[in-house]
Structures are given as C-alpha cells and as structure tokens.
Design a protein around this motif. Structure first.
Motif, mmCIF file in Angstrom:
data_model
loop_
_atom_site.group_PDB
_atom_site.id
_atom_site.type_symbol
_atom_site.label_atom_id
_atom_site.label_comp_id
_atom_site.label_asym_id
_atom_site.label_seq_id
_atom_site.Cartn_x
_atom_site.Cartn_y
_atom_site.Cartn_z
ATOM 1 N N ARG A 117 2.999 -69.412 -72.549
ATOM 2 C CA ARG A 117 2.154 -69.568 -71.370
ATOM 3 C C ARG A 117 2.123 -71.020 -70.952
ATOM 4 O O ARG A 117 2.022 -71.920 -71.776
ATOM 5 C CB ARG A 117 0.751 -69.076 -71.665
ATOM 6 C CG ARG A 117 0.726 -67.580 -71.946
ATOM 7 C CD ARG A 117 -0.655 -67.098 -72.123
ATOM 8 N NE ARG A 117 -1.392 -67.309 -70.858
ATOM 9 C CZ ARG A 117 -2.655 -67.008 -70.701
ATOM 10 N NH1 ARG A 117 -3.336 -66.507 -71.684
ATOM 11 N NH2 ARG A 117 -3.239 -67.213 -69.555
ATOM 12 N N LYS A 118 2.236 -71.244 -69.662
ATOM 13 C CA LYS A 118 2.218 -72.605 -69.141
ATOM 14 C C LYS A 118 0.787 -73.081 -69.000
ATOM 15 O O LYS A 118 -0.076 -72.370 -68.503
ATOM 16 C CB LYS A 118 2.918 -72.668 -67.785
ATOM 17 C CG LYS A 118 4.402 -72.440 -67.870
ATOM 18 C CD LYS A 118 5.024 -72.593 -66.500
ATOM 19 C CE LYS A 118 6.515 -72.359 -66.588
ATOM 20 N NZ LYS A 118 7.146 -72.493 -65.280
ATOM 21 N N SER A 119 0.592 -74.304 -69.425
ATOM 22 C CA SER A 119 -0.735 -74.894 -69.268
ATOM 23 C C SER A 119 -0.864 -75.460 -67.855
ATOM 24 O O SER A 119 0.103 -75.528 -67.096
ATOM 25 C CB SER A 119 -0.929 -76.012 -70.295
ATOM 26 O OG SER A 119 -0.057 -77.087 -70.005
ATOM 27 N N ASP A 120 -2.058 -75.872 -67.522
ATOM 28 C CA ASP A 120 -2.279 -76.496 -66.217
ATOM 29 C C ASP A 120 -1.456 -77.770 -66.091
ATOM 30 O O ASP A 120 -0.956 -78.095 -65.012
ATOM 31 C CB ASP A 120 -3.766 -76.807 -66.022
ATOM 32 C CG ASP A 120 -4.599 -75.549 -65.859
ATOM 33 O OD1 ASP A 120 -4.017 -74.508 -65.465
ATOM 34 O OD2 ASP A 120 -5.821 -75.596 -66.123
ATOM 35 N N ALA A 121 -1.311 -78.491 -67.197
ATOM 36 C CA ALA A 121 -0.523 -79.719 -67.174
ATOM 37 C C ALA A 121 0.948 -79.412 -66.912
ATOM 38 O O ALA A 121 1.625 -80.149 -66.186
ATOM 39 C CB ALA A 121 -0.683 -80.473 -68.499
ATOM 40 N N ASP A 122 1.463 -78.324 -67.483
ATOM 41 C CA ASP A 122 2.853 -77.923 -67.228
ATOM 42 C C ASP A 122 3.069 -77.638 -65.748
ATOM 43 O O ASP A 122 4.050 -78.092 -65.147
ATOM 44 C CB ASP A 122 3.219 -76.684 -68.054
ATOM 45 C CG ASP A 122 3.341 -76.973 -69.530
ATOM 46 O OD1 ASP A 122 3.735 -78.098 -69.894
ATOM 47 O OD2 ASP A 122 3.049 -76.057 -70.328
ATOM 48 N N ARG A 123 2.150 -76.853 -65.186
ATOM 49 C CA ARG A 123 2.280 -76.511 -63.769
ATOM 50 C C ARG A 123 2.142 -77.756 -62.888
ATOM 51 O O ARG A 123 2.866 -77.917 -61.904
ATOM 52 C CB ARG A 123 1.261 -75.450 -63.390
ATOM 53 C CG ARG A 123 1.615 -74.063 -63.925
ATOM 54 C CD ARG A 123 0.698 -72.993 -63.370
ATOM 55 N NE ARG A 123 -0.657 -73.070 -63.901
ATOM 56 C CZ ARG A 123 -1.040 -72.573 -65.082
ATOM 57 N NH1 ARG A 123 -0.166 -71.946 -65.829
ATOM 58 N NH2 ARG A 123 -2.284 -72.688 -65.494
#
Length: 147
Positions: A78-84
């Motif tokens: 799952r992508k974190s908010d930081a990844d996005r």
C-alpha cells in the motif's frame, strides 16, 4: 572454451565427437567408451542414470506432480501519503521540465512541443529559478520516513 586436441570445431557438442568416426553422429565420448569393457560401460551408464534420478528428472517430476493450486498474486504494498505526494511531485517536475525546455521534450519523444523553442530570456531564467526554489520547499515538505 578451449577445444581439446583432436576435437573438431568449437561447439560443445563437437568436444565429444570422435573425429575418426564418420559413420556416427553420436555425441558420446566414443574413444573413451571403445576402451572400456561392457561391465564398465554398464556401470558408467547406471551411475549416470542414478545421478539423473537422484537429481529429480523432469520426467519423473512431471509424472509425480499434483495439479498446481492457483497462485495467489502478491499484493502490491500500500502506498503511503508520502509515496503519492512524491509521485505527484516528480510528475509535476517532469511536466515543468518539458514546458520550460520544449526541445528536450521533443528529443525525448514528447511531440506536443515540436513547434516550440526554449525561452532563453533573463525573465525566463528568473522564473525557472523561483520555480526550482518552490520545488525544493515542496520536496522538503514530504516526510521521507514514510517512503
């Protein structure tokens, strides 16, 4: 690969071919087998067969295999908010680079900018410098611990 004396050609199969044997296309070490007794040849054949069986031949594995269970596709992490946020930032920076340097964009295959030239004015340089500073501020706001 060095070819042993007396071998013809350089392919791996030709290493085992007897250069004096014109009647056979055998890839076995013919000279070696010619000097062996039948008992030794049988022992060598059984040894090779035993190694093949011990290693688990593909034929035996195919006959003994159970129908495979359907593989479960691994789930993407799952992508974190930081990844996005980082992905969005990088996408924006690529688009800004293409717009500020249309020649580079065209060279890299983006045909939207084929009829444009880069703006080399002093005002353009100052605008790009401000945009680079803004990008650094935006990049610093992304939490690198969550990546």
């Amino acid at each position: 690969m060095t070819v042993p004396p007396g071998a013809t050609g350089g392919s791996p199969a030709s290493v085992f071919r007897d250069p004096d044997d014109t009647t056979s296309n055998s890839f076995l070490p013919v000279r070696y087998l010619r000097g062996m007794s039948t008992r030794r040849t049988a022992a060598l054949s059984l040894s090779v067969l035993a190694l093949f069986v011990a290693a688990g031949s593909p034929l035996a594995a195919a006959q003994n295999s159970v129908s495979p269970t359907p593989a479960v596709a691994p789930q993407a992490p799952r992508k974190s908010d930081a990844d996005r946020a980082l992905e969005q930032f990088l996408d924006n920076q690529i688009e800004i680079l293409k717009r500020s340097s249309p020649v580079t964009a065209s060279v890299r295959g983006d045909r939207r900018f084929d009829r444009q030239l880069s703006d080399e004015s002093e005002a353009s340089y100052l605008a790009r410098a401000r945009a680079a500073n803004d990008a650094l501020v935006e990049l610093a706001a992304i939490d690198i611990e969550q990546l």
